[in-house]
Design a protein around this motif. Sequence first.
Motif, short mmCIF file in Angstrom:
data_model
loop_
_atom_site.label_atom_id
_atom_site.label_comp_id
_atom_site.label_asym_id
_atom_site.label_seq_id
_atom_site.Cartn_x
_atom_site.Cartn_y
_atom_site.Cartn_z
N LYS A 59 -75.35 -7.79 60.99
CA LYS A 59 -74.21 -7.80 60.07
C LYS A 59 -72.88 -7.96 60.80
N LEU A 60 -72.87 -7.66 62.08
CA LEU A 60 -71.62 -7.59 62.84
C LEU A 60 -71.15 -8.97 63.29
N PRO A 61 -69.85 -9.12 63.55
CA PRO A 61 -69.31 -10.41 64.00
C PRO A 61 -69.68 -10.71 65.45
N PHE A 62 -69.72 -11.99 65.77
CA PHE A 62 -69.90 -12.41 67.16
C PHE A 62 -68.57 -12.32 67.90
N THR A 63 -68.66 -12.24 69.22
CA THR A 63 -67.49 -12.31 70.08
C THR A 63 -67.71 -13.45 71.07
N THR A 64 -66.67 -14.24 71.33
CA THR A 64 -66.78 -15.36 72.26
C THR A 64 -65.80 -15.19 73.41
N LYS A 65 -65.99 -15.98 74.43
CA LYS A 65 -65.07 -15.95 75.57
C LYS A 65 -63.67 -16.33 75.13
N GLN A 66 -63.58 -17.23 74.15
CA GLN A 66 -62.26 -17.62 73.65
C GLN A 66 -61.55 -16.43 73.00
N ASP A 67 -62.30 -15.55 72.34
CA ASP A 67 -61.70 -14.34 71.76
C ASP A 67 -61.07 -13.49 72.86
N LEU A 68 -61.75 -13.38 74.00
CA LEU A 68 -61.20 -12.61 75.11
C LEU A 68 -59.93 -13.25 75.64
N ARG A 69 -59.93 -14.58 75.75
CA ARG A 69 -58.75 -15.28 76.25
C ARG A 69 -57.59 -15.20 75.26
N ASP A 70 -57.91 -15.27 73.96
CA ASP A 70 -56.86 -15.20 72.95
C ASP A 70 -56.21 -13.83 72.92
N ASN A 71 -56.96 -12.81 73.35
CA ASN A 71 -56.44 -11.45 73.34
C ASN A 71 -56.05 -10.97 74.74
N TYR A 72 -55.80 -11.92 75.63
CA TYR A 72 -55.39 -11.64 77.01
C TYR A 72 -54.06 -10.88 77.03
N PRO A 73 -53.86 -9.88 77.90
CA PRO A 73 -54.88 -9.42 78.84
C PRO A 73 -55.72 -8.24 78.34
N TYR A 74 -55.12 -7.35 77.51
CA TYR A 74 -55.81 -6.10 77.18
C TYR A 74 -56.09 -5.92 75.70
N GLY A 75 -56.07 -7.02 74.93
CA GLY A 75 -56.20 -6.90 73.48
C GLY A 75 -57.53 -6.35 72.99
N LEU A 76 -58.59 -6.51 73.79
CA LEU A 76 -59.91 -6.00 73.38
C LEU A 76 -60.26 -4.68 74.06
N GLN A 77 -59.32 -4.15 74.80
CA GLN A 77 -59.58 -2.87 75.47
C GLN A 77 -59.57 -1.74 74.45
#
Length: 433
Positions: A59-77
């Motif tokens: 049911k959960l969303p996927f995460t991609t490398k682009q998501d990490l780059r879009d939230n650079y540097p600490y947005g997913l921390q």
Amino acid sequence: MIWNTNKECMSREQMRELQGKRLQKLVTYVYHNVPFYRSRMQEMDLSPDDIRTIDDIVKLPFTTKQDLRDNYPYGLQAAPPSEIVRVHASSGTTGNPTIVGYTRRDLSIWSEVMSRCLSAYGVTRDDTFSVSYGYGLFTGGLGAHYGVENLGATVIPASTGNTEKHVRLIRDLHITGIACTPSYALYLAEVVEKMGIKKEELGLRIGAFGAEPWTENMRQEIQERLGLKGYNIYGLSEIMGPGVSYECQEQHGSHINEDHFFPEIIDPETLEPLPYGKTGELVFTTLTKEGMPLLRYRTKDLTSLMDGECPCGRTNVRMTPIMGRSDDMLIIRGINVFPSQVESVILGMKEFEPQYLLVVDRVNNLDTLQVQVEVRKDFFTDDMGAMLNLKKTLSDKLKSVLSISADVKLMEPNSIVRSQGKSKRVWDKRVLV
């Protein structure tokens, strides 16, 4: 030897129950601490209460490398800065790097899973282990380093470079194990031979090789030339680093530390889950990570999962060797081509060194593939007829495997640039146009 019998030999029912509890806790944690995931879940009309068992992970969303780059540097921390004790970054060369923060507990878990890997290879407190991955922002060096220390063996932080000095240290310090990329292991073997040192003088017995795909033929080449037994180790910086999965002495699939990293296989086109035995894209959810936990991270690595207890006694799900990456897959004249397929053919022929380069181009709107491969010194000759026959033999074998024709270019010994880190096997000139 099994490092953690409780977790590595757990029954499937117990493991799934543990994974479900950890997933529930993880989803609640990221929902309240990572705005990115809270927003994604709200868009899908999901709340943490909707996740009750490990089966609910779909049911959960996927995460991609682009998501990490879009939230650079600490947005997913997820953890506050005061709890982050180390930061690593991906080795990618395009766009923003992926920044990964680790809490003290994250580092403790990392050391634990690395110790499981090393124990499976047969490493004990009596071994001396050379870590020859790069130290720094890349996770390989420090990840393996602390795993060796946690197990109680002696670690030599050799890193890469100055390979002749490294060879002397292996001999003089009685180093019994080495962790590095497979391509560096082959380069090391070349240097050993050039220095006139016999493999028996080194005393190496265990190799932990990863950070790039490698074939069974390449394993046999390394084992023969260095006199050790080579094991696969798998990891990626976004998930943890090396230690996500590991081969045991059976060498039949890599055991996943699935109490910490939950694996899925999906169809990279439809994103639908695939059953055991089917090849697809590997997806991981970090069940226990605090610094930067990830939900359903798409690794782009292509593999399949194996269930069933291994003869070694471990019950964890295993993954087959990585056959390539969905984003590195070459499509040449409509045919899917993986560098590992070419490597397998080359290493199956005694005339060639395991050194090659694929050059892809587009001429008159038609894709072309050139395979540059280094001929071993004993087989390189001025006899034009012999070289043409060798070229034709390789061309025919490649065509039977790839289903397309490749222009084979035979290279002189030692003419292809060696790598002391991740090897560069493909030059796709089409992307430069």
